[in-house]
Motif scaffolding. Structure first.
Motif, PDB file in Angstrom:
ATOM      1  N   PRO A 131       0.796  -1.288  -0.108  1.00 58.10           N
ATOM      2  CA  PRO A 131       0.034   0.127  -0.033  1.00 58.10           C
ATOM      3  C   PRO A 131       0.719   1.286   0.047  1.00 58.10           C
ATOM      4  O   PRO A 131       0.421   2.570  -0.156  1.00 58.10           O
ATOM      5  N   PHE A 132       2.128   1.103   0.281  1.00 58.76           N
ATOM      6  CA  PHE A 132       2.981   2.421   0.460  1.00 58.76           C
ATOM      7  C   PHE A 132       4.079   2.476  -0.664  1.00 58.76           C
ATOM      8  O   PHE A 132       4.219   3.523  -1.046  1.00 58.76           O
ATOM      9  N   ALA A 133       4.576   1.523  -1.196  1.00 60.65           N
ATOM     10  CA  ALA A 133       5.875   1.490  -2.064  1.00 60.65           C
ATOM     11  C   ALA A 133       5.561   1.946  -3.197  1.00 60.65           C
ATOM     12  O   ALA A 133       6.419   2.822  -3.983  1.00 60.65           O
ATOM     13  N   PHE A 134       4.424   1.797  -3.772  1.00 63.94           N
ATOM     14  CA  PHE A 134       4.207   2.178  -5.064  1.00 63.94           C
ATOM     15  C   PHE A 134       3.376   3.451  -5.186  1.00 63.94           C
ATOM     16  O   PHE A 134       2.955   4.057  -6.162  1.00 63.94           O
ATOM     17  N   ASP A 135       3.042   4.041  -4.054  1.00 61.69           N
ATOM     18  CA  ASP A 135       2.273   5.411  -3.935  1.00 61.69           C
ATOM     19  C   ASP A 135       3.017   6.452  -4.510  1.00 61.69           C
ATOM     20  O   ASP A 135       4.238   6.710  -3.666  1.00 61.69           O
ATOM     21  N   LYS A 136       2.683   7.461  -5.302  1.00 60.31           N
ATOM     22  CA  LYS A 136       3.634   8.652  -5.451  1.00 60.31           C
ATOM     23  C   LYS A 136       3.857   9.597  -4.497  1.00 60.31           C
ATOM     24  O   LYS A 136       4.853  10.002  -4.130  1.00 60.31           O
ATOM     25  N   ASP A 137       2.868   9.640  -3.347  1.00 56.64           N
ATOM     26  CA  ASP A 137       3.176  10.356  -2.020  1.00 56.64           C
ATOM     27  C   ASP A 137       4.221   9.804  -1.278  1.00 56.64           C
ATOM     28  O   ASP A 137       4.610  10.402  -0.366  1.00 56.64           O
ATOM     29  N   ALA A 138       4.444   8.372  -1.566  1.00 59.68           N
ATOM     30  CA  ALA A 138       5.460   7.714  -0.823  1.00 59.68           C
ATOM     31  C   ALA A 138       6.857   7.611  -1.029  1.00 59.68           C
ATOM     32  O   ALA A 138       7.783   7.185  -0.617  1.00 59.68           O
ATOM     33  N   ALA A 139       6.953   7.960  -2.375  1.00 62.74           N
ATOM     34  CA  ALA A 139       8.275   7.672  -3.454  1.00 62.74           C
ATOM     35  C   ALA A 139       9.476   8.610  -2.434  1.00 62.74           C
ATOM     36  O   ALA A 139       9.120   9.649  -2.128  1.00 62.74           O
ATOM     37  N   THR A 140      10.548   8.052  -2.461  1.00 60.92           N
ATOM     38  CA  THR A 140      11.809   8.394  -1.760  1.00 60.92           C
ATOM     39  C   THR A 140      12.158   9.781  -2.790  1.00 60.92           C
ATOM     40  O   THR A 140      11.960   9.774  -3.978  1.00 60.92           O
ATOM     41  N   ASP A 141      12.531  10.991  -2.006  1.00 57.47           N
ATOM     42  CA  ASP A 141      12.700  12.204  -2.656  1.00 57.47           C
ATOM     43  C   ASP A 141      14.183  12.034  -3.388  1.00 57.47           C
ATOM     44  O   ASP A 141      14.945  11.727  -2.587  1.00 57.47           O
ATOM     45  N   ALA A 142      13.901  12.600  -4.598  1.00 55.93           N
ATOM     46  CA  ALA A 142      15.341  12.243  -5.419  1.00 55.93           C
ATOM     47  C   ALA A 142      16.280  13.294  -4.835  1.00 55.93           C
ATOM     48  O   ALA A 142      17.726  12.887  -4.934  1.00 55.93           O
ATOM     49  N   VAL A 143      16.091  14.333  -4.289  1.00 53.75           N
ATOM     50  CA  VAL A 143      17.037  15.537  -4.050  1.00 53.75           C
ATOM     51  C   VAL A 143      17.473  15.066  -2.405  1.00 53.75           C
ATOM     52  O   VAL A 143      18.793  14.747  -2.263  1.00 53.75           O
ATOM     53  N   THR A 144      16.536  14.859  -1.670  1.00 53.19           N
ATOM     54  CA  THR A 144      17.122  14.749  -0.286  1.00 53.19           C
ATOM     55  C   THR A 144      17.501  13.100   0.055  1.00 53.19           C
ATOM     56  O   THR A 144      17.979  12.967   1.194  1.00 53.19           O
ATOM     57  N   GLY A 145      16.731  12.500  -0.643  1.00 53.38           N
ATOM     58  CA  GLY A 145      16.871  10.898  -0.303  1.00 53.38           C
ATOM     59  C   GLY A 145      16.144  10.310   0.914  1.00 53.38           C
ATOM     60  O   GLY A 145      15.877   9.088   1.172  1.00 53.38           O
ATOM     61  N   GLY A 146      15.244  11.353   1.424  1.00 50.70           N
ATOM     62  CA  GLY A 146      14.332  10.915   2.746  1.00 50.70           C
ATOM     63  C   GLY A 146      12.855  10.745   1.745  1.00 50.70           C
ATOM     64  O   GLY A 146      12.662  11.056   0.775  1.00 50.70           O
ATOM     65  N   LYS A 147      11.951  10.481   3.144  1.00 46.18           N
ATOM     66  CA  LYS A 147      10.733  10.212   2.508  1.00 46.18           C
ATOM     67  C   LYS A 147      10.123  11.473   2.462  1.00 46.18           C
ATOM     68  O   LYS A 147      10.304  12.437   3.497  1.00 46.18           O
ATOM     69  N   PRO A 148       9.421  12.051   1.551  1.00 41.19           N
ATOM     70  CA  PRO A 148       8.340  13.300   1.488  1.00 41.19           C
ATOM     71  C   PRO A 148       7.250  13.566   2.713  1.00 41.19           C
ATOM     72  O   PRO A 148       6.973  12.470   3.393  1.00 41.19           O
ATOM     73  N   ALA A 149       7.121  14.608   2.887  1.00 44.19           N
ATOM     74  CA  ALA A 149       6.164  14.960   3.926  1.00 44.19           C
ATOM     75  C   ALA A 149       4.734  14.418   3.668  1.00 44.19           C
ATOM     76  O   ALA A 149       3.933  13.862   4.849  1.00 44.19           O
TER      77      ALA A 149
END
Ligand code: UD1
Ligand code: MG
Length: 410
Positions: free
Chosen positions: A72-90
């Motif tokens: 339910p999380f990995a493929f959600d665009k809201d959950a994709a790892t941020d390409a710049v910071t490498g962290g999870k988005p807000a």
């Protein structure tokens, strides 16, 4: 995305069903060797049957859910790892993620404690403690995540209390009690082949139907999806167990399964925010609990087993009984027995020496009091039909009547 997640958990569940169906007969010898077995008391020669198969079902359920965690999380665009910071988005739903993990932790803990109960044959007061311990992960996560302890008031109480009321710690006590109730209520409506699993399958089916109705109406979509993620694999693995546990039982489920089932229902009821509706699907269990209270709290003598008595000559089940003298009972016990007798809810036989013989106060025995001796398979079918009827009543209460009591969706 959610329909993909539901399609994936459904496929995993089909795999889980097929795997469980193959595993159950193969593990028979292993259980017998480990002395994990019990006598089937309602058969002519009382054969030994491997017990505690709930542990297998619980493990397959957990494996299915572990594989599903990222879906339910990995493929959600809201959950994709941020390409710049490498962290999870807000936007990453951390709260939902931790809820899923905590729910699994509670179920896992319940399976472990249920298995401990099967092996150690714990006393009743410990049985009440186990689900309380197992709900702790869930309650703690709920505390950190939301700590929302506000409940909606029905229309008639709004003048007095307002639209909603914050009930504080009582909310946590309610959630803990729900888990204690769901687990033990299934465990005490038991003793004839297939009944523990049969009732759980019907409750799971009812929850699934309710979730699908709510989703189609667009109500609290996330909560009902969350419930589907748990109920689909639960339904599939229980169906596999039913194949072997129905009359004549090749395997017994043990307290492990009853606790696992009850905890799975409590988890979806609590996190899906539909605990009141969930309780409506437990009407037979509530009736059985209320009817049992005189024996459960020892106002009336309670034998170790209250399952029906088997008559080898006719192959039918008769009521099982308990014996006492009226003057041995406390005043509350006497009152309870008097009320039950007045409403003809128990059988009653007075012996010349002053002793009284009545049926044990369980729904199974009550069915036998009303319909007379019946075959074990029929007794299970009767109780399962009653469970199904109660689901229809529950849905009737939930929809037309809830709209009457609550103007805002609950
Ligand atoms: C609960 C009930 C008890 C009932 C028992 C049956 C209360 C307070 N306790 O106790 O009255 O007798 O469940 O499960 O209501 N068994 C069968 N056929 C079946 C299922 C079970 O004969 O289809 C027997 C087997 O001997 C099995 C035993 O019941 O070994 C399992 O009993 P257990 O789960 O240990 O009993 P409790 O849950 O403590
Ligand atoms: Mg049991």
């Amino acid at each position: 995305m959610s329909t993909t997640a539901i399609a994936i958990i459904s496929s995993i569940s089909v795999g889980a069903y097929l795997m469980t169906v193959r595993m159950i007969p193969r593990l028979r010898e292993m259980f017998m060797k480990a002395n994990l077995c019990g006598r089937d008391l309602c058969k002519k020669d009382k054969p030994q049957v491997p017990e505690s198969y709930g542990v297998i079902i619980g493990c397959v359920f957990l494996i299915s859910m572990f594989l599903f965690i990222p879906i339910p999380f990995a493929f959600d665009k809201d959950a994709a790892t941020d390409a710049v910071t490498g962290g999870k988005p807000a936007t990453f739903p951390h709260d939902k993620f931790v809820e899923l993990i905590a729910a699994l932790l509670s179920i896992c803990c319940m399976i472990f404690l249920g298995f401990a109960d099967d092996v150690l044959d714990l006393r009743w007061r410990h049985k009440l403690l186990l689900p309380t311990i197992a709900t702790l992960p869930l309650l703690m996560v709920y505390f950190v995540n939301y700590n929302s302890t506000t409940v909606m008031m029905p229309n008639f109480a709004r003048g007095l209390f307002g639209t909603s009321v914050n009930i504080g710690i009582l909310y946590y006590i309610f959630m803990g009690s729900l888990a204690v109730f769901c687990t033990n209520a299934i465990n005490i409506l038991a003793g004839i082949n297939g009944l523990e699993v049969g009732q759980s399958i019907i409750i799971a089916g009812s929850v699934l139907a309710f979730n699908l109705i709510e989703l189609s109406l667009g109500h609290q979509v996330e909560s009902h999806q969350f419930s589907l993620y748990f109920m689909i694999p639960f339904f599939a693995t229980s169906l596999a167990l039913w194949k072997f546990n129905r009359y004549p039982s090749q395997v017994f489920v043990g307290d492990t399964y009853c606790y696992f089932a009850g905890m799975s229902f409590a988890v979806v009821g609590i996190l899906g925010h539909f605990s009141k509706t969930l309780l409506l699907f437990f009407i037979p269990q509530i009736l059985n609990f209320l009817y049992s209270t005189p024996q459960l709290f020892h106002f009336v003598p309670c034998p170790r087993h209250r399952l029906p008595k088997y008559d080898a000559k006719t192959d039918l089940l008769h009521i099982s009984t308990t014996e006492f003298r009226i003057n041995e009972l406390g005043s509350l016990g006497r009152l309870m027995v008097k009320v039950l007798r007045t409403f003809r809810l128990i059988s009653w036989q007075e012996l010349p020496d002053g002793r009284v013989i009545t049926n044990n106060f369980t729904l199974i025995n009550f069915v036998l009091v009303i319909f007379g001796p019946v075959h074990e398979r029929i007794a299970t079918q009767m109780l399962m039909s009653f469970q199904l009827m109660c689901t229809l009543v529950a849905l009737f209460i939930r929809y037309p009547l809830a709209n009457y009591f609550y103007t805002v969706e609950t």
